[in-house]
Design an enzyme around this catalytic site. Structure first.
Site, PDB file in Angstrom:
ATOM      1  N   PHE A  88       0.814  -1.216   0.000  1.00  0.00           N
ATOM      2  CA  PHE A  88       0.000   0.000   0.000  1.00  0.00           C
ATOM      3  C   PHE A  88       0.848   1.267   0.000  1.00  0.00           C
ATOM      4  O   PHE A  88       0.312   2.370  -0.179  1.00  0.00           O
ATOM      5  CB  PHE A  88      -0.932   0.022   1.209  1.00  0.00           C
ATOM      6  CG  PHE A  88      -2.021  -1.025   1.164  1.00  0.00           C
ATOM      7  CD1 PHE A  88      -2.164  -1.870   0.078  1.00  0.00           C
ATOM      8  CD2 PHE A  88      -2.889  -1.170   2.225  1.00  0.00           C
ATOM      9  CE1 PHE A  88      -3.155  -2.842   0.035  1.00  0.00           C
ATOM     10  CE2 PHE A  88      -3.893  -2.136   2.205  1.00  0.00           C
ATOM     11  CZ  PHE A  88      -4.031  -2.980   1.105  1.00  0.00           C
ATOM     12  N   HIS A  90       2.740   1.965  -2.300  1.00  0.00           N
ATOM     13  CA  HIS A  90       2.774   2.345  -3.713  1.00  0.00           C
ATOM     14  C   HIS A  90       1.485   3.106  -4.010  1.00  0.00           C
ATOM     15  O   HIS A  90       0.434   2.528  -4.247  1.00  0.00           O
ATOM     16  CB  HIS A  90       2.940   1.104  -4.589  1.00  0.00           C
ATOM     17  CG  HIS A  90       4.259   0.442  -4.398  1.00  0.00           C
ATOM     18  ND1 HIS A  90       5.344   0.683  -5.216  1.00  0.00           N
ATOM     19  CD2 HIS A  90       4.697  -0.407  -3.445  1.00  0.00           C
ATOM     20  CE1 HIS A  90       6.383  -0.009  -4.787  1.00  0.00           C
ATOM     21  NE2 HIS A  90       6.023  -0.671  -3.713  1.00  0.00           N
ATOM     22  N   ARG A 169     -10.130  -7.747  16.568  1.00  0.00           N
ATOM     23  CA  ARG A 169      -9.066  -7.975  15.589  1.00  0.00           C
ATOM     24  C   ARG A 169      -7.700  -7.498  16.077  1.00  0.00           C
ATOM     25  O   ARG A 169      -6.674  -7.850  15.489  1.00  0.00           O
ATOM     26  CB  ARG A 169      -9.405  -7.282  14.267  1.00  0.00           C
ATOM     27  CG  ARG A 169      -9.515  -5.764  14.377  1.00  0.00           C
ATOM     28  CD  ARG A 169      -9.886  -5.114  13.057  1.00  0.00           C
ATOM     29  NE  ARG A 169     -10.163  -3.691  13.216  1.00  0.00           N
ATOM     30  CZ  ARG A 169     -10.381  -2.862  12.202  1.00  0.00           C
ATOM     31  NH1 ARG A 169     -10.339  -3.315  10.964  1.00  0.00           N
ATOM     32  NH2 ARG A 169     -10.642  -1.593  12.427  1.00  0.00           N
ATOM     33  N   ASN A 185      -2.065   1.216 -13.463  1.00  0.00           N
ATOM     34  CA  ASN A 185      -1.657   1.278 -14.868  1.00  0.00           C
ATOM     35  C   ASN A 185      -0.255   0.691 -15.038  1.00  0.00           C
ATOM     36  O   ASN A 185       0.433   0.391 -14.051  1.00  0.00           O
ATOM     37  CB  ASN A 185      -1.750   2.702 -15.414  1.00  0.00           C
ATOM     38  CG  ASN A 185      -0.820   3.678 -14.717  1.00  0.00           C
ATOM     39  OD1 ASN A 185       0.370   3.422 -14.545  1.00  0.00           O
ATOM     40  ND2 ASN A 185      -1.356   4.835 -14.324  1.00  0.00           N
ATOM     41  N   ALA A 186       0.167   0.538 -16.287  1.00  0.00           N
ATOM     42  CA  ALA A 186       1.428  -0.151 -16.553  1.00  0.00           C
ATOM     43  C   ALA A 186       2.642   0.604 -16.009  1.00  0.00           C
ATOM     44  O   ALA A 186       3.620  -0.012 -15.581  1.00  0.00           O
ATOM     45  CB  ALA A 186       1.598  -0.383 -18.055  1.00  0.00           C
ATOM     46  N   ASN A 191       6.889   0.342 -11.837  1.00  0.00           N
ATOM     47  CA  ASN A 191       7.572   0.880 -10.663  1.00  0.00           C
ATOM     48  C   ASN A 191       7.497  -0.115  -9.499  1.00  0.00           C
ATOM     49  O   ASN A 191       8.492  -0.355  -8.801  1.00  0.00           O
ATOM     50  CB  ASN A 191       6.944   2.211 -10.250  1.00  0.00           C
ATOM     51  CG  ASN A 191       7.604   2.800  -9.025  1.00  0.00           C
ATOM     52  OD1 ASN A 191       8.764   3.171  -9.035  1.00  0.00           O
ATOM     53  ND2 ASN A 191       6.852   2.877  -7.941  1.00  0.00           N
ATOM     54  N   ARG A 196       9.883  -4.124  -5.959  1.00  0.00           N
ATOM     55  CA  ARG A 196       9.491  -5.247  -5.118  1.00  0.00           C
ATOM     56  C   ARG A 196       9.924  -6.609  -5.645  1.00  0.00           C
ATOM     57  O   ARG A 196       9.863  -7.597  -4.906  1.00  0.00           O
ATOM     58  CB  ARG A 196       7.976  -5.232  -4.914  1.00  0.00           C
ATOM     59  CG  ARG A 196       7.479  -3.969  -4.220  1.00  0.00           C
ATOM     60  CD  ARG A 196       8.141  -3.755  -2.868  1.00  0.00           C
ATOM     61  NE  ARG A 196       7.600  -2.577  -2.192  1.00  0.00           N
ATOM     62  CZ  ARG A 196       7.977  -2.161  -0.991  1.00  0.00           C
ATOM     63  NH1 ARG A 196       8.916  -2.824  -0.333  1.00  0.00           N
ATOM     64  NH2 ARG A 196       7.450  -1.082  -0.450  1.00  0.00           N
TER      65      ARG A 196
END
Length: 235
Positions: A88, A90, A169, A185-186, A191, A196
């Site tokens: 997340f 990113h 939780r 998107n690509a 990235n 990663r």
């Protein structure tokens, strides 16, 4: 009750012990890059040719990034919470995550394989990771298993006693599995993969990045090949 068996259809790659990456839908192909770039000259193509492949290589090599943004991948991901929290970070993408406020937590937890139990050597920013001996690996797995079982039993007891799920939780460790949708998107996907799937990334998220990359390569093979040729650096 877990949901794993209900969400392993086609277009799905299993990752770790209870996880997966599923490409649920996409609006992505190499031609989307070509037409986004050529609109500057009021041109449009219906089929790819060698000149278009060269254009994609040029755009990636010279890091002209916006033509790679006019497409979309929608993934369904199941991963341990600690992997999701790295994911997340990113920010160029859309996320929707499974909520333990509204639904019962899964009883699945990440248990590393013996060869994935490792020791950390070095300084921050320059760590290396080496396997531990067999005895320590098994002890680690057993202790994790005990913690998971106790945590989930406590969670169930609290919920059954009337404690709200959103509070119960709190006892669950970050090895618990979560699920989320990721639309990207690509350009942003490249990235993500460049960071990663790198050797310096944590091993668990690397396995997810490698699965994501397989779908990317299948849907946009020319762009993926250019990405690799350009040193796996996003434009």
């Amino acid at each position: 009750m877990t949901v794993t068996q209900e969400v392993i259809p086609e277009n799905t790659l299993r990752v770790l012990d209870h996880g997966f990456v599923r490409l649920e839908d996409s609006m992505a192909n190499d031609l989307s890059v070509v037409n986004a770039a050529r609109v500057s000259f009021a041109r449009h193509k219906d089929e790819m040719d060698e000149a278009d492949e060269g254009l994609i290589r040029f755009l990636l090599r010279e890091r002209h990034g916006t033509p790679f943004e006019h497409n979309s991948f929608r993934f369904h991901i199941r991963a341990p919470i600690f992997v999701a929290r790295e994911w997340f970070r990113h920010r160029v993408g859309s996320f929707n995550e499974f909520s333990m406020r509204y639904a019962k937590a899964t009883e699945d937890f990440y248990l590393p394989q013996p060869e994935d139990v490792r020791t950390q050597v070095g300084k921050p920013g320059a760590y290396s990771f080496e396997p531990v001996d067999e005895e320590l690996a098994e002890r680690t797995r057993e202790e994790l298993r005990e913690v998971y079982e106790h945590a989930y039993a406590t969670y169930e007891q609290l919920v059954e006693a009337g404690v709200a799920r959103e509070l119960a939780r709190c006892v669950l460790p970050v090895g618990a599995y979560t699920e989320f949708y990721w639309t990207v998107n690509a350009r942003a996907l490249m990235n993500f993969v460049s960071l990663r799937a790198a050797e310096t990334a944590q091993r668990e998220i690397r396995k997810y990045a490698e699965a994501v990359e397989q779908f990317f390569a299948a849907k946009m093979p020319v762009t993926h090949a250019a990405f690799v040729a350009a040193g796996r650096v996003a434009p």
